[in-house]
Scaffold this motif. Structure first.
Motif, PDB file in Angstrom:
ATOM      1  N   LEU A   1       0.823  -1.204   0.000  1.00  0.00           N
ATOM      2  CA  LEU A   1       0.000   0.000   0.000  1.00  0.00           C
ATOM      3  C   LEU A   1       0.865   1.266   0.000  1.00  0.00           C
ATOM      4  O   LEU A   1       0.551   2.245  -0.680  1.00  0.00           O
ATOM      5  N   VAL A   2       1.953   1.235   0.767  1.00  0.00           N
ATOM      6  CA  VAL A   2       2.853   2.385   0.784  1.00  0.00           C
ATOM      7  C   VAL A   2       3.441   2.612  -0.612  1.00  0.00           C
ATOM      8  O   VAL A   2       3.520   3.753  -1.086  1.00  0.00           O
ATOM      9  N   GLU A   3       3.831   1.521  -1.272  1.00  0.00           N
ATOM     10  CA  GLU A   3       4.392   1.656  -2.617  1.00  0.00           C
ATOM     11  C   GLU A   3       3.358   2.228  -3.586  1.00  0.00           C
ATOM     12  O   GLU A   3       3.677   3.091  -4.407  1.00  0.00           O
ATOM     13  N   ARG A   4       2.114   1.757  -3.490  1.00  0.00           N
ATOM     14  CA  ARG A   4       1.048   2.307  -4.344  1.00  0.00           C
ATOM     15  C   ARG A   4       0.836   3.785  -4.048  1.00  0.00           C
ATOM     16  O   ARG A   4       0.632   4.588  -4.959  1.00  0.00           O
ATOM     17  N   LEU A   5       0.892   4.144  -2.757  1.00  0.00           N
ATOM     18  CA  LEU A   5       0.704   5.544  -2.378  1.00  0.00           C
ATOM     19  C   LEU A   5       1.798   6.411  -2.999  1.00  0.00           C
ATOM     20  O   LEU A   5       1.509   7.481  -3.555  1.00  0.00           O
ATOM     21  N   VAL A   6       3.032   5.970  -2.901  1.00  0.00           N
ATOM     22  CA  VAL A   6       4.146   6.745  -3.471  1.00  0.00           C
ATOM     23  C   VAL A   6       3.948   6.922  -4.973  1.00  0.00           C
ATOM     24  O   VAL A   6       4.135   8.022  -5.516  1.00  0.00           O
ATOM     25  N   ASP A   7       3.541   5.860  -5.666  1.00  0.00           N
ATOM     26  CA  ASP A   7       3.293   5.951  -7.114  1.00  0.00           C
ATOM     27  C   ASP A   7       2.219   7.001  -7.416  1.00  0.00           C
ATOM     28  O   ASP A   7       2.349   7.787  -8.361  1.00  0.00           O
ATOM     29  N   GLU A   8       1.142   6.975  -6.618  1.00  0.00           N
ATOM     30  CA  GLU A   8       0.043   7.921  -6.841  1.00  0.00           C
ATOM     31  C   GLU A   8       0.503   9.358  -6.576  1.00  0.00           C
ATOM     32  O   GLU A   8       0.166  10.279  -7.330  1.00  0.00           O
ATOM     33  N   LEU A   9       1.272   9.558  -5.513  1.00  0.00           N
ATOM     34  CA  LEU A   9       1.739  10.901  -5.187  1.00  0.00           C
ATOM     35  C   LEU A   9       2.694  11.430  -6.253  1.00  0.00           C
ATOM     36  O   LEU A   9       2.662  12.619  -6.598  1.00  0.00           O
ATOM     37  N   VAL A  10       3.525  10.557  -6.781  1.00  0.00           N
ATOM     38  CA  VAL A  10       4.437  10.954  -7.863  1.00  0.00           C
ATOM     39  C   VAL A  10       3.619  11.387  -9.080  1.00  0.00           C
ATOM     40  O   VAL A  10       3.926  12.397  -9.733  1.00  0.00           O
ATOM     41  N   THR A  11       2.562  10.632  -9.388  1.00  0.00           N
ATOM     42  CA  THR A  11       1.699  10.983 -10.525  1.00  0.00           C
ATOM     43  C   THR A  11       1.044  12.340 -10.318  1.00  0.00           C
ATOM     44  O   THR A  11       0.973  13.160 -11.238  1.00  0.00           O
ATOM     45  N   ILE A  12       0.572  12.604  -9.102  1.00  0.00           N
ATOM     46  CA  ILE A  12      -0.056  13.900  -8.805  1.00  0.00           C
ATOM     47  C   ILE A  12       0.954  15.031  -8.964  1.00  0.00           C
ATOM     48  O   ILE A  12       0.649  16.076  -9.546  1.00  0.00           O
ATOM     49  N   ILE A  13       2.175  14.824  -8.463  1.00  0.00           N
ATOM     50  CA  ILE A  13       3.219  15.851  -8.591  1.00  0.00           C
ATOM     51  C   ILE A  13       3.495  16.141 -10.059  1.00  0.00           C
ATOM     52  O   ILE A  13       3.660  17.304 -10.464  1.00  0.00           O
TER      53      ILE A  13
ATOM     54  N   GLU B   1     -10.740   2.981  -8.692  1.00  0.00           N
ATOM     55  CA  GLU B   1     -10.274   4.340  -8.942  1.00  0.00           C
ATOM     56  C   GLU B   1      -8.936   4.590  -8.252  1.00  0.00           C
ATOM     57  O   GLU B   1      -8.698   4.105  -7.158  1.00  0.00           O
ATOM     58  N   HIS B   2      -8.092   5.357  -8.923  1.00  0.00           N
ATOM     59  CA  HIS B   2      -6.784   5.710  -8.379  1.00  0.00           C
ATOM     60  C   HIS B   2      -6.849   7.093  -7.731  1.00  0.00           C
ATOM     61  O   HIS B   2      -7.514   8.002  -8.256  1.00  0.00           O
ATOM     62  N   PRO B   3      -6.173   7.299  -6.609  1.00  0.00           N
ATOM     63  CA  PRO B   3      -6.152   8.626  -5.990  1.00  0.00           C
ATOM     64  C   PRO B   3      -5.767   9.744  -6.951  1.00  0.00           C
ATOM     65  O   PRO B   3      -6.355  10.826  -6.925  1.00  0.00           O
TER      66      PRO B   3
END
Length: 328
Positions: free
Chosen positions: A59-71, A95-97
């Motif tokens: 989950l942490v890895e998925r979160l980092v991926d999503e945050l990178v995409t948002i940035i 759905e993705h964050p």
């Protein structure tokens, strides 16, 4: 098994992403992430190490991926973005964050309006897909604000020719005749929240021109009777304060090329007893009618001060307990 005994996982952050953007000033975002997971999380260079159970590490890895995409979309992160992303990831959804939190509805004067929760994104999507949408939920969930943003977006895209905003003036008995002053002075207090939202979405000097031209109309619900509304985006706000007859009257104003959004909070009915709320009744009447959608938001979708969400949730719990006591 303690966290120290758990296996270690390594996440590589792309070198194109500045770690300060991801982790926040003084590691503010990193601290929020670590507090949200049962894992130890550390960052060094462009590498993040996670020590914890495999599901949490994933989950942490998925979160980092999503945050990178948002940035990468150019949208900066905030503590709220981190918390909402974690909440979405812990929900069983496809759905993705980044999809939810980076959806731009409307931009004006450097400010962009976006959904901030999963249910808000689904609500906005429903407005795109359906002719009539009901947004039902407590105060602060963005029901009216997002509907207004979609209306302005539709007007700017020339999908409609006008916007019509209405709400029942229940405190004045809908007649308004007993109140002092001109018609405008009588109705403005009941319609002020709609004007306030418009000022967030359009240049202030443009709004009087649109109102004068009839491109935007703000009026009490009583003024909708007898009309057919074509090529319009129509919003009925505070719909819990409509009677059954008023709700039927409003919905049957729908004309060709138009879209309707009805918003309200069924826990905040101000109608005098024994009148039934038209918003409560309509859910049973129209729930299975094609091209009509009921979007339901909850205290988890409150995007005002965090305490507002807790207040709404506390009242829900209190009222549910009272209902159980009455039925026992």
């Amino acid at each position: 098994m303690t966290t120290d005994d758990q296996p270690q996982h390594t996440i590589s952050v792309p070198s194109s992403v500045a770690m300060v953007s991801l982790l926040g000033p003084a590691d503010e975002f990193l601290k929020i992430i670590e507090s949200s997971f049962d894992a130890q999380i550390h960052a060094r260079g462009n590498t993040i190490t996670v020590r914890g159970a495999a599901p949490e590490a994933a989950l942490v890895e998925r979160l980092v991926d999503e945050l990178v995409t948002i940035i990468r979309t150019g949208q900066g992160l905030s503590p709220e973005t981190i918390e909402r992303s974690v909440s979405i990831l812990r929900t069983e959804t496809k759905e993705h964050p980044a999809e939810v939190l980076s959806l731009n509805i409307l931009s004006n004067r450097g400010r962009t309006i976006r959904p901030k929760t999963l249910n808000q994104k689904r609500y906005v999507d429903a407005i795109d897909r359906h002719t009539v949408v009901f947004g039902i939920g407590p105060a602060g969930t963005g029901k009216t604000y997002l509907a207004m943003a979609k209306a302005v977006q539709a007007l700017q895209a020339k999908e409609v020719n006008r916007i019509i905003l209405t709400r029942p003036a229940v405190e004045a008995g809908e007649s308004l005749g007993f109140l002092p002053g001109t018609l405008s002075e009588k109705i403005d207090p009941y319609l002020r929240p709609l004007y306030d939202a418009l000022h967030d979405m359009l240049d202030p000097e443009l709004i009087p021109k649109l109102l004068t031209a009839g491109t935007i109309e703000v009026a009490p619900l009583a003024y909708m009777r007898g009309r057919t509304l074509n090529d319009a985006f129509i919003i009925l706000d505070e719909a819990q304060n409509t009677s059954q007859e008023q709700m039927k009257m409003f919905l049957t104003r729908l004309g060709f090329g138009s879209k309707m959004v009805v918003t309200g909070d069924v826990t905040q009915v101000d109608l005098p007893s024994p009148k039934s709320s038209g918003l409560r009744v309509v859910q049973n009447v129209l729930d299975e009618v094609d091209d009509i959608h009921f979007a339901r938001l909850t205290s988890t979708d409150v995007v005002r001060h965090k305490l507002v969400g807790r207040i709404v949730a506390a009242y829900d719990t209190y009222e549910d307990a009272g209902e159980r006591r009455r039925t026992q």
